[in-house]
Motif scaffolding. Structure first.
Motif, PDB file in Angstrom:
ATOM      1  N   PRO A  21      66.155  24.427 -22.572  1.00 38.84           N
ATOM      2  CA  PRO A  21      64.815  24.234 -22.023  1.00 38.84           C
ATOM      3  C   PRO A  21      64.434  25.387 -21.098  1.00 38.84           C
ATOM      4  O   PRO A  21      65.301  26.078 -20.567  1.00 38.84           O
ATOM      5  CB  PRO A  21      64.943  22.931 -21.210  1.00 38.84           C
ATOM      6  N   LEU A  44      72.626  23.957 -33.709  1.00 39.49           N
ATOM      7  CA  LEU A  44      71.458  24.471 -33.005  1.00 39.49           C
ATOM      8  C   LEU A  44      71.665  24.225 -31.522  1.00 39.49           C
ATOM      9  O   LEU A  44      72.095  23.135 -31.128  1.00 39.49           O
ATOM     10  CB  LEU A  44      70.194  23.711 -33.424  1.00 39.49           C
ATOM     11  N   GLU A  45      71.370  25.228 -30.716  1.00 34.40           N
ATOM     12  CA  GLU A  45      71.372  25.027 -29.269  1.00 34.40           C
ATOM     13  C   GLU A  45      69.949  25.186 -28.763  1.00 34.40           C
ATOM     14  O   GLU A  45      69.263  26.134 -29.130  1.00 34.40           O
ATOM     15  CB  GLU A  45      72.265  26.046 -28.574  1.00 34.40           C
ATOM     16  N   ILE A  46      69.542  24.263 -27.923  1.00 33.87           N
ATOM     17  CA  ILE A  46      68.196  24.322 -27.367  1.00 33.87           C
ATOM     18  C   ILE A  46      68.306  24.402 -25.845  1.00 33.87           C
ATOM     19  O   ILE A  46      68.879  23.516 -25.213  1.00 33.87           O
ATOM     20  CB  ILE A  46      67.378  23.083 -27.768  1.00 33.87           C
ATOM     21  N   ILE A  84      60.557  19.433 -25.061  1.00 35.73           N
ATOM     22  CA  ILE A  84      61.267  20.684 -24.770  1.00 35.73           C
ATOM     23  C   ILE A  84      60.693  21.813 -25.602  1.00 35.73           C
ATOM     24  O   ILE A  84      60.447  22.908 -25.115  1.00 35.73           O
ATOM     25  CB  ILE A  84      62.773  20.536 -25.073  1.00 35.73           C
ATOM     26  N   ARG A  85      60.485  21.532 -26.874  1.00 31.35           N
ATOM     27  CA  ARG A  85      59.997  22.553 -27.789  1.00 31.35           C
ATOM     28  C   ARG A  85      58.635  23.074 -27.356  1.00 31.35           C
ATOM     29  O   ARG A  85      58.321  24.239 -27.532  1.00 31.35           O
ATOM     30  CB  ARG A  85      59.921  21.962 -29.197  1.00 31.35           C
ATOM     31  N   ILE A 102      66.987  17.618 -39.649  1.00 29.24           N
ATOM     32  CA  ILE A 102      68.357  17.457 -39.161  1.00 29.24           C
ATOM     33  C   ILE A 102      68.516  16.106 -38.478  1.00 29.24           C
ATOM     34  O   ILE A 102      69.485  15.389 -38.694  1.00 29.24           O
ATOM     35  CB  ILE A 102      68.718  18.575 -38.163  1.00 29.24           C
ATOM     36  N   ARG A 103      67.540  15.784 -37.672  1.00 29.35           N
ATOM     37  CA  ARG A 103      67.607  14.543 -36.905  1.00 29.35           C
ATOM     38  C   ARG A 103      67.651  13.332 -37.823  1.00 29.35           C
ATOM     39  O   ARG A 103      68.297  12.332 -37.528  1.00 29.35           O
ATOM     40  CB  ARG A 103      66.378  14.479 -35.987  1.00 29.35           C
ATOM     41  N   ILE A 112      72.742  20.491 -31.231  1.00 24.38           N
ATOM     42  CA  ILE A 112      72.524  19.617 -32.378  1.00 24.38           C
ATOM     43  C   ILE A 112      73.426  20.065 -33.509  1.00 24.38           C
ATOM     44  O   ILE A 112      73.353  21.215 -33.958  1.00 24.38           O
ATOM     45  CB  ILE A 112      71.053  19.663 -32.833  1.00 24.38           C
ATOM     46  N   LYS A 126      60.064  23.224 -36.335  1.00 28.62           N
ATOM     47  CA  LYS A 126      59.754  21.821 -36.046  1.00 28.62           C
ATOM     48  C   LYS A 126      60.265  20.933 -37.185  1.00 28.62           C
ATOM     49  O   LYS A 126      60.912  19.906 -36.958  1.00 28.62           O
ATOM     50  CB  LYS A 126      58.240  21.662 -35.874  1.00 28.62           C
ATOM     51  N   VAL A 164      61.460  28.112 -23.509  1.00 34.66           N
ATOM     52  CA  VAL A 164      62.506  27.421 -24.262  1.00 34.66           C
ATOM     53  C   VAL A 164      63.104  28.391 -25.285  1.00 34.66           C
ATOM     54  O   VAL A 164      62.399  29.230 -25.855  1.00 34.66           O
ATOM     55  CB  VAL A 164      61.943  26.164 -24.946  1.00 34.66           C
ATOM     56  N   ARG A 167      69.321  24.501 -43.754  1.00 34.44           N
ATOM     57  CA  ARG A 167      70.043  23.422 -43.074  1.00 34.44           C
ATOM     58  C   ARG A 167      71.527  23.427 -43.436  1.00 34.44           C
ATOM     59  O   ARG A 167      72.381  23.138 -42.614  1.00 34.44           O
ATOM     60  CB  ARG A 167      69.410  22.078 -43.476  1.00 34.44           C
ATOM     61  N   LEU A 221      73.812  25.911 -41.552  1.00 36.40           N
ATOM     62  CA  LEU A 221      73.715  25.795 -40.099  1.00 36.40           C
ATOM     63  C   LEU A 221      74.917  25.061 -39.507  1.00 36.40           C
ATOM     64  O   LEU A 221      75.209  23.932 -39.886  1.00 36.40           O
ATOM     65  CB  LEU A 221      72.442  25.007 -39.776  1.00 36.40           C
ATOM     66  N   PRO A 269      60.441  28.493 -31.277  1.00 30.63           N
ATOM     67  CA  PRO A 269      60.199  27.071 -30.979  1.00 30.63           C
ATOM     68  C   PRO A 269      58.795  26.615 -31.364  1.00 30.63           C
ATOM     69  O   PRO A 269      58.560  25.419 -31.507  1.00 30.63           O
ATOM     70  CB  PRO A 269      60.353  26.993 -29.456  1.00 30.63           C
ATOM     71  N   GLU A 270      57.896  27.559 -31.516  1.00 38.57           N
ATOM     72  CA  GLU A 270      56.519  27.184 -31.832  1.00 38.57           C
ATOM     73  C   GLU A 270      56.243  27.178 -33.329  1.00 38.57           C
ATOM     74  O   GLU A 270      55.144  26.862 -33.767  1.00 38.57           O
ATOM     75  CB  GLU A 270      55.551  28.141 -31.126  1.00 38.57           C
ATOM     76  N   LEU A 315      70.733  21.350 -25.042  1.00 36.63           N
ATOM     77  CA  LEU A 315      70.995  20.363 -26.084  1.00 36.63           C
ATOM     78  C   LEU A 315      71.685  21.079 -27.230  1.00 36.63           C
ATOM     79  O   LEU A 315      71.270  22.175 -27.624  1.00 36.63           O
ATOM     80  CB  LEU A 315      69.686  19.787 -26.631  1.00 36.63           C
ATOM     81  N   LEU A 368      64.114  20.734 -37.306  1.00 35.78           N
ATOM     82  CA  LEU A 368      64.629  19.783 -36.315  1.00 35.78           C
ATOM     83  C   LEU A 368      64.468  18.352 -36.803  1.00 35.78           C
ATOM     84  O   LEU A 368      65.374  17.528 -36.676  1.00 35.78           O
ATOM     85  CB  LEU A 368      63.896  19.962 -34.982  1.00 35.78           C
ATOM     86  N   ASP A 402      68.824  13.268 -40.875  1.00 39.93           N
ATOM     87  CA  ASP A 402      69.882  13.317 -41.870  1.00 39.93           C
ATOM     88  C   ASP A 402      70.893  12.209 -41.634  1.00 39.93           C
ATOM     89  O   ASP A 402      71.492  12.112 -40.577  1.00 39.93           O
ATOM     90  CB  ASP A 402      70.607  14.659 -41.807  1.00 39.93           C
TER      91      ASP A 402
END
Lengths: 77, 77
Positions: free
Chosen positions: B31, B27-29, A68-69, B68-69, A29, B62, B39, B21, B24, B56-57, A27, B65, B71
């Motif tokens: 899995p 971001l690449e995620i 995923i996270r 950003i989502r 973003i 968290k 991940v 932010r 940036l 990721p933890e 993914l 993410l 925004d």
């Protein structure tokens, strides 16, 4: 300035659905920026490298990101 | 098969912190997969294209993410 700024988003069509976690290669973003005023989430699929734009406001995508996270190592294949 | 499978993760060192932010680019995620059992979240910074592996933890990631989502378009620069 009278020059219009080039605004360029990557996504033309946003998929309504989600993607299967298992079929997902990655993914990407892209936060909202001066180039594109909205966040874009682009899924790359394993099978054929197909890219698909996802809806950042979708609850399914929110859940996908969360899943995923939280994925820990687990036996594969 | 006696051949050992090549397991290859991208991240060698995971950053403890988060990234701003505004700095940036994307971001690449990735899995968890048969290539890497965990991940990976990789930030690319605007300034120099530097890539940084994020945890990721981490609660900060968290929240990043989430921010950003959510925004929406807002006046830039």
């Amino acid at each position: 300035s009278p020059l219009s700024r080039t605004v360029r988003c990557t996504c033309i069509k946003i998929s309504d659905g989600t993607v299967n976690r298992q079929s997902l290669e990655k993914l990407e973003i892209f936060p909202a920026s001066q180039y594109c005023p909205k966040v874009e989430i682009i899924a790359t699929l394993k099978k054929n490298g197909e890219k698909r734009c996802l809806n950042p406001e979708s609850k399914a995508i929110k859940n996908l990101l969360k899943a995923i996270r939280k994925d820990r190592s687990k036996p594969s294949s």
